[in-house]
Design an enzyme around this catalytic site. Structure first.
Site, short mmCIF file in Angstrom:
data_model
loop_
_atom_site.label_atom_id
_atom_site.label_comp_id
_atom_site.label_asym_id
_atom_site.label_seq_id
_atom_site.Cartn_x
_atom_site.Cartn_y
_atom_site.Cartn_z
N HIS A 121 0.88 -1.17 0.00
CA HIS A 121 0.00 0.00 0.00
C HIS A 121 0.92 1.23 0.00
CE1 HIS A 121 -2.83 2.84 1.90
NE2 HIS A 121 -3.78 2.02 1.53
N ASP A 198 3.02 -5.49 8.31
CA ASP A 198 1.76 -4.75 8.36
C ASP A 198 0.61 -5.75 8.32
OD1 ASP A 198 -0.50 -3.30 7.98
OD2 ASP A 198 0.14 -2.31 6.13
N GLN A 201 -4.48 -5.86 6.82
CA GLN A 201 -5.42 -6.66 6.03
C GLN A 201 -5.55 -8.09 6.53
OE1 GLN A 201 -7.45 -5.57 3.80
NE2 GLN A 201 -6.63 -3.50 3.72
N LYS A 224 -10.53 -2.08 10.65
CA LYS A 224 -10.65 -3.18 9.69
C LYS A 224 -11.12 -4.46 10.39
CE LYS A 224 -7.32 -1.31 6.50
NZ LYS A 224 -8.03 -0.51 5.48
N CYS A 362 -4.47 2.40 -3.77
CA CYS A 362 -3.24 2.92 -3.18
C CYS A 362 -2.10 1.94 -3.36
CB CYS A 362 -3.43 3.25 -1.70
SG CYS A 362 -4.63 4.53 -1.44
#
Lengths: 404, 140
Positions: A121, A198, A201, A224, A362
């Site tokens: 991203h 990260d 997600q 999220k 993105c």
């Protein structure tokens, strides 16, 4: 027992209409919807406990502090961190990443390498570019293949004694690929490099165990995973967090201040300057409780069923191409219709009450790889149904008919 | 015809449609018919960047009237461009500067001209007016 119709009752927004049609929400990778239990926790905090934390002697402040710290412990337990002070509450994954990137600016020197993945991203690329500009370190990229998977043989070659930090997402937001982070962590540690993953997600779909992964830093965003926006977390191994300098100056993060010298507070407060998002932190805990009550095994099994169903139905549409075809992926389907711009399809779907995301998500480097302006992305959550997928498939067919 | 006359004509045309589908189908057809911008003008310089769809605009003045040509990579965006160009092209710069775009609301396409919609159309309207201002100063 997992029952999607019962679960849907928890989400008031799922029964609203959009453009006169029942909402079919497939933009879960951008933000998840909020169950009543989490909404109630927000209301409960402001109705009963609202006070500034950590400094007050009065009861309200103490109660709010207890709730906030209990939430930190919930997050610790969820991610299986060794200590609760290894959990830094932030405004979200982007903030967490910037905190680490900023910290590394005092640890890097010219000639050091940072390795990032091609599946990132933008928020995961820019902080490292800025860090390399500041320190003279080099940014190296693990490339991807046609299926949207990282090419590990190239990664092996990028690693060297100069590698100081490897950064990649656990799951790609644009394609849904689950990256082989276990392998990356093991290899990076062999050359003495730190690894930051990260998990923004990943956390809506799986429950990561940071100790089993042996990851140095792991970040997530509450919004999220059925929580509120504006709050997230950074996990860092204690030794690493002690090594990094504070990110922002302010209240909460200091132990003692004179004009000659300030001593910083202990972890986690060293990284939590100013009044935090108190309600957000507490409610993040409530969101984690909600998801754990459903159970991540049940969530994963159901989402896999939805993904297979949707993939098969969508691929039956002539001229539809799916991007990101790794066998190891979560319930994200990025696709295009031949010779039709994703923006046009998204516009028609919106008219039909179907929420998808269109564009480059993105993640422009991924779109450049495929040579496309963007994709239509349907990201599925555990509260979506097969009937909604049928609606999506019919919508895509209609868009194709109108636009061809 | 004045810009206002053309806009009223467009409003009349759209009032014949019963639902969004007919409106959008008409707009998509307009998009397909839009005379394409001459390839030589489809340059980086003439591009208006929306986050999602690209828009190219070119303007030329002859006999004190500006002619616009344009294109987009998205067909619905192109349809709206076709409508905007029909209203603003071959008009005097001053009339373009003074024209308002509220007719877009009246034909049910307001959402496409929202400043937060990343399709480049809001910037395009601004660009049409900027061209008009630039040519107007030549006339003064």
């Amino acid at each position: 027992m997992f029952n999607v119709q019962d679960i849907r009752k928890d989400f008031p927004i799922l029964s609203r209409k959009v453009n006169g049609k029942p909402l079919a929400y497939f933009d879960n990778a951008a933000t998840s919807q909020t169950p009543q239990q989490v909404i109630d926790a927000i209301v409960d905090y402001y109705a009963n406990y609202n006070a500034n934390i950590h400094r007050g002697v009065h009861t309200l402040s103490q109660e709010a502090t207890d709730l906030y710290e209990q939430a930190r412990q919930k997050i610790q337990a969820h991610f299986n961190a060794k200590f609760s002070h290894e959990i830094i509450l932030t405004s979200g994954a982007t903030h967490s990443i910037n905190l680490v990137a900023n910290g590394f600016s005092s640890l890097l020197k010219k000639g050091d390498d940072i390795i990032v993945s091609a599946l990132e991203h933008h928020s995961n690329i820019v902080p490292w570019q800025m860090l390399c500009e500041r320190t003279g370190a080099n940014l190296k990229v693990i490339p991807m293949n046609e299926d949207g998977e990282l090419v590990m043989s190239v990664f092996d070659n990028l690693l060297s004694k100069n590698t100081k930090l490897v950064f990649l997402n656990h799951i790609s937001n644009a394609l849904g690929t689950i990256n082989p982070i276990e392998y990356v962590i093991e290899k990076a540690h062999q050359v003495g490099s730190a690894v930051l993953v990260d998990g923004a997600q990943a956390c809506p779909h799986i429950k990561p165990d940071v100790q089993a992964l042996d990851v140095d830093f792991y970040v997530a965003s509450a919004h999220k995973m059925c929580g509120p926006t504006g709050v997230g977390m950074l996990y860092g191994k204690e030794a690493w967090l002690n090594k990094l300098p504070p990110y922002q100056g302010g209240g909460e993060m200091i132990a003692e201040v004179t004009f000659e010298k300030t001593t910083y507070a202990d972890l986690p407060h060293k990284f939590e300057a100013g009044t935090p998002n108190i309600a957000g932190g507490i409610v993040f805990g409530a969101a984690i409780d909600y998801m754990n009550n459903i159970g991540f095994d049940a969530i994963a099994a159901y989402e896999k069923e939805l993904l297979d169903y949707a993939t098969q139905k969508l691929l039956a549409i002539d001229g539809l191409k799916i991007y990101g075809t790794s066998k190891n992926k979560t319930s994200v389907i990025s696709f295009n219709l031949e010779n039709i711009h994703p923006y046009d399809v998204g516009t028609i779907l919106d008219k039909l009450g179907i929420a998808v995301r269109t564009g480059h998500h993105c993640a422009q480097p991924i779109m450049d790889y495929y040579g496309i302006p963007g994709t239509i992305r349907a990201s599925l959550a555990f509260y979506n149904t097969k009937e909604e997928i049928d609606t999506l498939v019919e919508g895509v067919k209609k868009a194709k008919m109108m636009l061809s | 015809m004045t810009i206002e006359d053309i806009q009223n004509e467009i409003i009349d045309e759209f009032s014949m449609f019963d639902d969004w589908e007919e409106r959008y189908q008409y707009m998509i057809d307009l998009g397909k018919e839009l005379p394409l911008i001459d390839e030589q003008y489809k340059t980086e310089n003439n591009i208006i960047k929306g986050c999602q769809s690209k828009v190219w605009v070119h303007a030329e003045m002859t006999d004190d009237k500006i002619a616009f040509t344009a294109d987009s990579d998205a067909i619905i965006t192109k349809g709206i461009i076709a409508i905007l160009i029909r209203a603003f092209s071959n008009q005097h710069p001053k009339d373009i500067i003074d024209a308002d775009t509220s007719f877009i609301d009246k034909i049910g396409l307001k959402e496409h001209l929202s400043p937060t919609r990343a399709n480049g159309l809001v910037s395009m309207v601004k660009q049409l007016k900027m061209y008009a201002i630039a040519y107007q100063t030549q006339l003064n």
